[in-house]
Enzyme design. Sequence first.
Site, PDB file in Angstrom:
ATOM      1  N   THR A   1      20.830  38.836 -30.869  1.00 29.95           N
ATOM      2  CA  THR A   1      21.820  38.549 -32.228  1.00 29.95           C
ATOM      3  C   THR A   1      23.293  38.920 -31.498  1.00 29.95           C
ATOM      4  O   THR A   1      23.579  39.928 -31.191  1.00 29.95           O
ATOM      5  CB  THR A   1      21.223  39.580 -33.228  1.00 29.95           C
ATOM      6  OG1 THR A   1      19.680  39.603 -33.629  1.00 29.95           O
ATOM      7  CG2 THR A   1      22.074  39.294 -34.471  1.00 29.95           C
TER       8      THR A   1
ATOM      9  N   LYS B   1       6.190  33.120 -51.145  1.00 35.87           N
ATOM     10  CA  LYS B   1       6.761  32.601 -49.700  1.00 35.87           C
ATOM     11  C   LYS B   1       6.313  33.193 -48.427  1.00 35.87           C
ATOM     12  O   LYS B   1       6.239  34.547 -48.595  1.00 35.87           O
ATOM     13  CB  LYS B   1       8.281  32.447 -49.891  1.00 35.87           C
ATOM     14  CG  LYS B   1       8.964  33.769 -49.920  1.00 35.87           C
ATOM     15  CD  LYS B   1      10.563  33.600 -50.036  1.00 35.87           C
ATOM     16  CE  LYS B   1      11.167  34.849 -49.840  1.00 35.87           C
ATOM     17  NZ  LYS B   1      12.649  34.751 -50.010  1.00 35.87           N
TER      18      LYS B   1
ATOM     19  N   ASP C   1      21.086  40.308 -24.739  1.00 34.12           N
ATOM     20  CA  ASP C   1      20.563  40.502 -26.356  1.00 34.12           C
ATOM     21  C   ASP C   1      20.720  39.283 -26.988  1.00 34.12           C
ATOM     22  O   ASP C   1      21.010  38.203 -26.564  1.00 34.12           O
ATOM     23  CB  ASP C   1      21.846  41.117 -26.817  1.00 34.12           C
ATOM     24  CG  ASP C   1      21.584  41.622 -28.077  1.00 34.12           C
ATOM     25  OD1 ASP C   1      20.314  42.064 -28.568  1.00 34.12           O
ATOM     26  OD2 ASP C   1      22.452  41.808 -29.121  1.00 34.12           O
TER      27      ASP C   1
ATOM     28  N   ARG D   1      13.415  27.377 -38.210  1.00 38.07           N
ATOM     29  CA  ARG D   1      12.530  28.687 -38.680  1.00 38.07           C
ATOM     30  C   ARG D   1      11.911  28.172 -39.960  1.00 38.07           C
ATOM     31  O   ARG D   1      12.766  27.852 -41.103  1.00 38.07           O
ATOM     32  CB  ARG D   1      13.156  29.856 -38.960  1.00 38.07           C
ATOM     33  CG  ARG D   1      13.761  30.312 -37.557  1.00 38.07           C
ATOM     34  CD  ARG D   1      15.085  31.339 -37.968  1.00 38.07           C
ATOM     35  NE  ARG D   1      14.759  32.322 -38.650  1.00 38.07           N
ATOM     36  CZ  ARG D   1      14.294  33.382 -38.038  1.00 38.07           C
ATOM     37  NH1 ARG D   1      14.459  33.680 -36.792  1.00 38.07           N
ATOM     38  NH2 ARG D   1      14.346  34.506 -38.747  1.00 38.07           N
TER      39      ARG D   1
ATOM     40  N   GLY E   1      16.015  43.689 -30.624  1.00 36.09           N
ATOM     41  CA  GLY E   1      15.470  44.585 -31.448  1.00 36.09           C
ATOM     42  C   GLY E   1      14.806  43.932 -32.475  1.00 36.09           C
ATOM     43  O   GLY E   1      14.218  44.661 -33.295  1.00 36.09           O
TER      44      GLY E   1
ATOM     45  N   ASP F   1      23.478  47.700 -26.933  1.00 33.42           N
ATOM     46  CA  ASP F   1      23.586  47.030 -25.660  1.00 33.42           C
ATOM     47  C   ASP F   1      24.408  47.722 -24.521  1.00 33.42           C
ATOM     48  O   ASP F   1      24.275  47.452 -23.288  1.00 33.42           O
ATOM     49  CB  ASP F   1      24.364  45.643 -25.541  1.00 33.42           C
ATOM     50  CG  ASP F   1      23.508  44.820 -26.600  1.00 33.42           C
ATOM     51  OD1 ASP F   1      22.264  44.787 -26.798  1.00 33.42           O
ATOM     52  OD2 ASP F   1      23.889  44.018 -27.474  1.00 33.42           O
TER      53      ASP F   1
END
Length: 1198
Positions: free
Chosen positions: A405, A584, A403, A618, A699, A839
């Site tokens: 996160t 933005k 996974d 990011r 996800g 999970d």
Amino acid sequence: MSGWNRSSRGARLGGGRNSSLPPGRTSTVRLGRVQPQAPGHRTIFCNDREANIPVRFPGNSISTTKYNFFTFLPKGLFEQFRRVANLYFLTISILSTTPISPVHPVTNVVPLSLVLFVSLVKEAFEDWKRFQNDMTINNASVDVLQDQKWESIPWKKLQVGDIVRIKQNGYFPADLLFLAGTNPDGVCYIETANLDGETNLKIRKALEKTWDYSTPEKASEFKGEVQCEQPNNSLYTYTGNLIIDKQTLPLSPNQILLRGCSLRNTEYIFATVIFTGHETKVMMNAMNVPSKRSTLERKLDKLILALFAFLFTLCLIGAIGSGVFINHKYYYLGLWGKKSGDSAMAYSSFDPNNRFLMIKFIQSTQYINNDLRMYHFESNTPALARTSNLNEELGQVEYIFSDKTGTLTRNLMEFFKCSIGGEVYGTGITEIERGIAERNGIKLVEGYNSGNAAHEKGFNFDDPKLMRGGWRNEPNPDLCKEFFRCLAICHTVLPEGEESPEKITYQAASPDESALVIAAKNFGFFFHRRTPTMIYVRESHTEKIGTVQGVSYEILNVLEFNSTRKRQSVVCRYTDGRLVLYCKGADNVIYERLADGQDDLKKVSREHLELFGSAGLRTLCLAYRDLSPDTYESWNEKFIQAKSSLRDREKKLDEVAEIIEKDLILIGCTAIEDKLQEGVPNCIETLSRAGIKIWVLTGDKMETAINIAYACNLINNEMKQFIISSETDVIREVEDRGDQVEIARVIKEQVKKDLKRCLEEAQNYLHSVSAPKLALVIDGKCLMYALDPSLRVTLLNLSLNCNSVVCCRVSPLQKAQVTSMVKKGAKKITLSIGDGANDVSMIQAAHVGVGISGQEGMQAVMASDFAIAQFRFLTDLLLVHGRWSYIRLCKVVTYFFYKNLTFTLTQFWFTFQTGFSGQRFYDDWFQSLYNVIFTALPVIIVGLFDKDVSAALSKKYPELYREGIRNAFFKWRVVAVWAFFSVYQSLIFYYFVTSSSDRGQNSSGKMFGLWDVSTMAFTCVVVTVNFRLLMMCNSITRWHYISVGGSLAAWFIFIFIYCIIDQKRNLYYVIYVLMSTFYFYLTLLLVPVFALFGDFVYQGIQRWFFPFDYQIIQEIHRHEPEGRSRDDLLEIGNQLTPAEARSFAVAQLPREVSKHTGFAFDSPGYESFFASQLGVHAPQKAWDVARRASMKRTAKKK
């Protein structure tokens, strides 16, 4: 419950129902007042239990247990006897109870009963913990509307159609239809961590028709009828209609609250139940509790079957030989009908009962729980082995499914750097930059610390040019001011708590948004309050350094972010009447909408964006546009019309946004670090070197997943990336038309075409000389069709050709399906790791499931086989404990096979001299205690303590792990080698002892009898197999000497006593007679030497000419002392200063003895090992290995 709103039931069950059915559906016949459920849809009567009774919807109670009261014994015994060893064990036990058995049945029945009892108790205990967890959930309380008031009932008593009240921070007990809440505009905020692992908030919006049902009195009047799809496992789709007041309203996922999610930022909501219990989407994504067995155990079943076949062959030879021997001349012996049974019991030392008892004992000893290297100080969490059956499986893992996160990341976004007006600000160094520098051998100098750095959750920025009003001295202070205001205004964040910078908290739909608002606060633009139309900001240093003034901005319009627009805009009005649009979004989207004349700024900012991206950050671009009142008013009219549209509302809003989001002025860009868990990039790199492939199943949306893959070193710019996405123009165009059949057909055809194209490209790359590494990225919608049986093989072939695979927007069930595809399709050992309830299915589907004890509850841990606190601990779990366990178990199993085969074959050779009569060569007690006492303890010590290299070297040379992936230590070739030496040694034992004793005499002049010879042979067997065990050890401790010495002493003590008390008089004083002769001592010396000579020669040749990788490492580091190094100590980082921490880290690095620098690299025979680490093929040269190994060892200088 009969009074629950049944009065107006009849009025609603009349006409108007069929009008709500989707077009093309077959209408159903009414029976009385209740419509039977068609296969394609179901009808739910809200707030009316009696109307729903005939349909018999399932209750809301759930069960995740493996057994119940009635199935435990039969199912448990079935699970046990699925093991070939137990079945074989049962057969031998049954035979031992027959009259033909020469041994007492207790010898076999008691151990079998013990094995079954221990295994069933273990299964019952694990299932009892699942039952307790189920009861805790089923008995949680929820408020249900009854007679215009709220009654608290357990979750398990909830029924379809009930109206419930969920309070803030409460969990949804079932799948609900959102009716009304306390927030304006009928919205509520939910957290879906248990479904997709994301802790950022999602927005759900009730139908405007139901907003008024926000009090018990009004809610009790709600009489609606829901016609919707049948229960399914798709988390992100829902199709249905709500019929209320003869009006049909379409329902979408925006009105659905799924079980397991929680309510946030909303005082309470009212909702009606649509799916309960095992029909809820989260439960339909769950899997039954699997019964996991290690690959080694399954291969052991095949070995036992081979042994059984071999035993049958021995018995058959004995039976045929007996038939030939007992001819008419010996008919009076009357031995017919007994030979096969006697032979079977004579060879019952093959019985695997003791072997499995020893293996269970070795597996149950948990070093993992006590390993300080896997102890997480911050959360006070040690590693936990929740099962003892899969330790060795950890040493053979080839695919890891992770996974994102909370597993790879901390789910923590931090504002790290920015670019304003072409100037870069921020002095920090990211984890990715450090990792790149380390791999390139570059020493990074930490950025300058101003001493005024403000660090809090979401903000990790330090640059005196911007902090504490320093931006006023920059060349472009006005642009800096626009930058900070854009951060403070352009968002949908909700503030909570006291309106002070230290105590306020922000609730955002995205952790990125929260980080940007926190950054604005630290720059002096503190957003502290909002209403539906106003935002209040305390601005510092705008007039002069040190001044603070409260400013309010009127929010006129919000153009929301979505995956198509990839941007968000806000139109606001200043107190002086100025109209500004702040925007933005992604760099490519913003750059397309910039006004002309900004070429230089665009070029410089593009370079900064690339710089931030290469550091794993990011990025977002910020821009603004001043609006004239006329321009705004004209546009706002179009916006209101689009927002009021009942058809294609989203599409029209996007078109209107395009009108105003143009001619923008670029302000700059932000760089946010998605904080990885500590050590994740290094861990992934180490695991990759070990031959383990890592797939990320998340996800999250595709852009986020790709960013994390870059940050984790799973994907880099040198890789060829195959991206299969449903976000294409062709698919969007079909989706806009709304024909579900056509959508499915087009997506499947597109996926089929993409898979075929990517597979052809991948195969072409693999056949080229300088082929790049390959990576596959696929989203959940495409994956749904790719997992179709017709496309699954293509997907599997493509995936196996890629070094990295990223699956995004996938459901929990899809995670499990991908894991099962590799597990069953590729026949590879898989490991799944995750931290949330989403999970659980993936964890259960893999060979080995690992749960992260994180912030999302304990569901993943409860379903896992092993639990750790951080992803980086996988290095120790797999490369150290997994590898050690695999090697130890392989040695234990092959050694058991060897010593039992050796013992049994001496009995077999004896049958040739007894006319195949079934006469025993050994005493019954010899056979019974051979595995239990005389050879048991040494093999346990090997299974517990043997290790080829230290933990530090296991991690320094992760390539050693590849031997486990190849199963190098438990192949049929390895078993055949052990079998060969068993045959060789058994011949030595039997024929050497019997031949040498043919004319032997004791001190009284009597010739040696059967029991003298068998006792002598058995003594040689015990001595030899114990010394053979020492030869196979990689590390010998005092416990090895104690166990071997103790086993030999146990034999002699036993035989001394047994020869005195033997009631059969067979062995009366035998050992004393033997030990009084010189023959005994000469035989005891020569037989083990001759028996072990072949093993000694074989091991020498193998180590010199065909060394395993670990043997090469042993040679390289053979002069290094073995002991407890500093990296075995508990790290307590927060008690050290940065300088001390750096010194401590340096002290922990693996040390090499300087006196032997270069010594390990002067042999061409070892160059293949180091070349393999660099990806270069260099075949070993056996003669160089022999030359190197035969060199005289230089004396160590003191």
